[in-house]
Write an enzyme that holds these catalytic residues in place. Structure first.
Site, mmCIF file in Angstrom:
data_model
loop_
_atom_site.group_PDB
_atom_site.id
_atom_site.type_symbol
_atom_site.label_atom_id
_atom_site.label_comp_id
_atom_site.label_asym_id
_atom_site.label_seq_id
_atom_site.Cartn_x
_atom_site.Cartn_y
_atom_site.Cartn_z
ATOM 1 N N TYR A 60 0.752 -1.203 -0.037
ATOM 2 C CA TYR A 60 -0.015 -0.010 0.111
ATOM 3 C C TYR A 60 0.867 1.153 -0.186
ATOM 4 C CZ TYR A 60 -2.767 3.718 2.043
ATOM 5 O OH TYR A 60 -3.599 4.790 2.284
ATOM 6 N N LYS A 81 1.597 4.051 -2.966
ATOM 7 C CA LYS A 81 1.357 5.520 -2.746
ATOM 8 C C LYS A 81 2.343 6.260 -3.094
ATOM 9 C CE LYS A 81 -2.315 6.994 -1.614
ATOM 10 N NZ LYS A 81 -3.376 7.684 -2.652
#
Length: 489
Positions: free
Chosen positions: A237, A241
Site C-alpha cells: 500500500y 502510494k
C-alpha cells in the site's frame, strides 16, 4: 486572502472526485453539499459498467448512508431532487487513461467544465495484489494528473496520499516530495515503468499456466510485498502510494497541485455528527478484537505514538487548502495528523479501550458479556514469537489429547484459543511497522495554513482541523469506541 468566505468560494465550482464510494470521499461530498448546496456540480467517479450503474452505486453506497442523515433532515422532501441536481455519477476507473470514462459525451463535458480534481481513489489494503495496487495507487495518480491537465478551466489538483509514504523513517518526517528513483533502504534504481512491466509479465506468465485465481492472487500479493521491502517500504500500500506521489511530482507540468498526507484517519470528531465510521480501519481492527476478548497478548512499543486524525478534520483541511491554493502555481504538501502537536501513545490507547470495555462490556451472540483484561504487551519480537509459538504448540498437543479422550467442552475451548492466536498473529503481521513506528510527522505547512486561515476570518466551528483541540481520552471513550461498537461489531 479572505477565508471568511471559504464555504461561498465552493459555490461556482465544478469538482471531480475520484474514489467516490470511499470513506474520505463520502465525508467530503456530504460536507460540500451541507456547507454549500449551491456548488455547481460534483462529478463522482466510481467503477461501473455504465452511467446508470454508477448512479445506483452512488445511491446505495454514498447517498443512502447514515452519514447523510443531517442533510436529509435539512432538505426534507427536496433531498433526492437536490442531490441529483448537484451530483453527476461518472462510470470510470482511475487505473486507465482518461480515468476509464466510457461516456465520450460526458468526458468532453467534464474537460470543459471541471475546475478542481480531487483524487481520493486508492486501494488501502496493506497487502493488495501488486498489479491492482500499481493500477490504482500508482498509475491512477498519473491518470488523474493527465486528466486534470486536459480540463481547459482547471484551477487545482488535490492529490490525497498518506503520511506513511515515508516508509519506516524515524525521527522528524518533513513535508517534502519524493522524486523518481528514490529509495529508503540504500537500494538504488527504483523505476516505476520497470515495476509495472515486472508485474504485468508475472501476471501474464501466471495466467498462461492456467493457475487457479486464488493462487494467482496470493502470488501477486507476495510479489508486491517483496518489491516494497526491497526498496524500504513495509507494505504494498504505502510503496505504491509513494510511487504515485513521484509520478504526480514528475508529470504535473504547470498544473497547481496540493498533496494531502493524512496519518491514520479515524471516525468523525463532530461533523456531520460525532462518531461516524465505515469499514474496519487500521486501528479499529485491534479495537474490535480486544473488545470481543480475542486479544490477551500483543506486540507493540507502548511509547510509540499513534498518529491519528478524525475524518471530518481531514476533510476540512482539504477544503481550506483548496481555498488557499486555487489558481495559484504550487506544488505543496500538507501532512495532517497529531503526532507533532498532540500525540497519543499505544499505551494510552490501550488504557482508553480497557476503560471503555470494562465499563461497557460487549455482549456476544449467546448474550454473554465479554470480560476484558489488560493485555500482556511485549516489545521484543523474538520473545513474542517464542511465547506465541510455544502457546500454539501446547494448544495443539492438548487438542490432540482432548480428541483422544472425547472431551467436547475442552475441544471447543482449545479451538477458540487457537482462533484467538491466529487473530493475534495476523494483526501483528499486518501492523508491526506501525506498532513500533518511531517517526513524528512535522506539519509545519499545515500549521501555517491553519494560522493564515484563522487570522483571515476562517470559521473554525465549520472548518476546524486543529489537532490541539482534541482531548483524546474524551474522544475515544465517548465518541470513537462507541462508534466502533455501533458500526463494526
Amino acid at each position: 486572502m479572505d477565508f471568511s468566505n471559504t464555504a461561498e468560494f465552493l459555490g461556482d465550482k465544478a469538482i471531480l472526485i475520484t474514489g467516490a464510494t470511499g470513506f474520505i470521499a463520502k465525508i467530503l461530498v456530504e460536507k460540500i453539499l451541507r456547507v454549500q448546496p449551491n456548488v455547481r456540480k460534483l462529478y463522482l467517479l466510481v467503477r461501473a459498467k455504465d452511467s446508470e450503474s454508477a448512479k445506483i452505486r452512488i445511491q446505495n453506497e454514498v447517498i443512502d448512508k447514515e452519514l447523510f442523515r443531517v442533510l436529509k433532515e435539512a432538505w426534507e422532501e427536496k433531498f433526492e431532487s437536490l442531490i441529483w441536481e448537484k451530483i453527476s455519477a461518472v462510470a470510470g476507473d482511475t487505473s486507465y487513461e482518461n480515468l476509464g470514462l466510457i461516456d465520450d459525451h460526458l468526458k468532453e463535458q467534464m474537460f470543459s467544465d471541471v475546475d478542481i480534481v480531487i483524487n481520493v481513489a486508492a486501494t488501502t489494503k496493506f497487502e493488495e495484489r501488486y498489479d491492482v495496487a500499481l493500477g490504482v495507487n500508482t498509475m491512477g495518480s498519473l491518470h488523474a494528473v493527465n486528466f486534470a491537465r486536459k480540463c481547459v478551466n482547471i484551477k487545482l489538483l488535490i492529490h490525497v496520499s498518506t503520511a506513511y509514504v515515508c516508509g519506516e523513517k524515524t525521527g522528524l518526517v518533513s513535508e517534502t516530495p519524493y522524486s523518481m528513483g528514490e529509495s529508503l533502504n540504500g537500494v538504488s534504481g527504483l523505476d516505476i515503468e520497470t515495476e509495472k512491466k515486472l508485474a504485468d509479465q508475472l501476471l501474464s506468465n501466471l495466467k498462461s499456466r492456467e493457475l487457479p485465481e486464488k493462487t494467482i492472487r496470493q502470488i501477486m500479493k507476495n510479489f508486491g510485498r517483496q518489491r516494497a521491502k526491497l526498496y524500504g517500504w513495509p507494505n504494498t500500500y504505502v510503496f505504491t502510494k509513494a510511487m504515485g506521489e513521484m509520478l504526480v511530482e514528475k508529470f504535473r507540468g504547470d498544473l497547481p497541485v496540493v498533496t494531502m498526507r493524512p496519518t491514520i484517519v479515524c471516525s468523525t470528531y463532530k461533523e456531520p455528527f460525532p462518531g461516524w465510521v465505515e469499514g474496519c480501519r487500521t486501528i479499529d481492527s485491534v479495537a474490535v478484537n480486544f473488545g470481543k476478548g480475542r486479544l490477551s497478548i500483543f506486540l507493540a512499543d507502548g511509547t510509540s505514538v499513534f498518529d491519528l486524525i478524525p475524518a471530518d478534520m481531514f476533510v476540512n483541511s482539504i477544503i481550506v487548502a483548496m481555498k488557499a491554493h486555487i489558481t495559484q502555481p504550487c506544488m505543496t504538501i500538507y501532512q495532517v495528523g497529531c503526532s507533532y502537536r498532540n500525540p497519543v501513545t499505544f499505551s494510552e490507547l490501550h488504557d482508553f479501550h480497557l476503560n471503555y470495555f470494562t465499563k461497557h462490556p460487549w455482549s456476544n451472540n449467546e448474550g454473554d458479556l465479554v470480560k476484558v483484561r489488560k493485555a500482556f504487551v511485549l516489545s521484543n519480537m523474538l520473545v513474542f514469537q517464542f511465547i506465541l509459538f510455544l502457546w500454539i504448540f501446547l494448544v495443539g498437543k492438548t487438542l490432540n489429547l482432548a480428541n483422544n479422550i472425547g472431551s467436547r467442552s475442552l475441544q471447543q475451548v482449545l479451538i477458540n484459543t487457537d482462533k484467538k492466536l491466529k487473530v493475534i498473529m495476523k494483526l501483528v503481521e499486518l501492523y508491526r511497522p506501525y506498532l513500533f513506528f518511531k517517526g513524528i510527522f512535522v506539519d509545519t505547512n499545515t500549521e501555517k495554513l491553519r494560522i493564515r486561515a484563522r487570522e483571515n476570518g476562517l470559521d473554525e466551528e465549520v472548518f476546524n482541523f486543529d489537532p490541539m483541540s482534541i482531548n483524546w481520552k474524551d474522544f475515544f471513550i465517548n465518541v470513537h469506541i462507541p462508534a466502533i461498537v455501533k458500526y463494526l461489531f
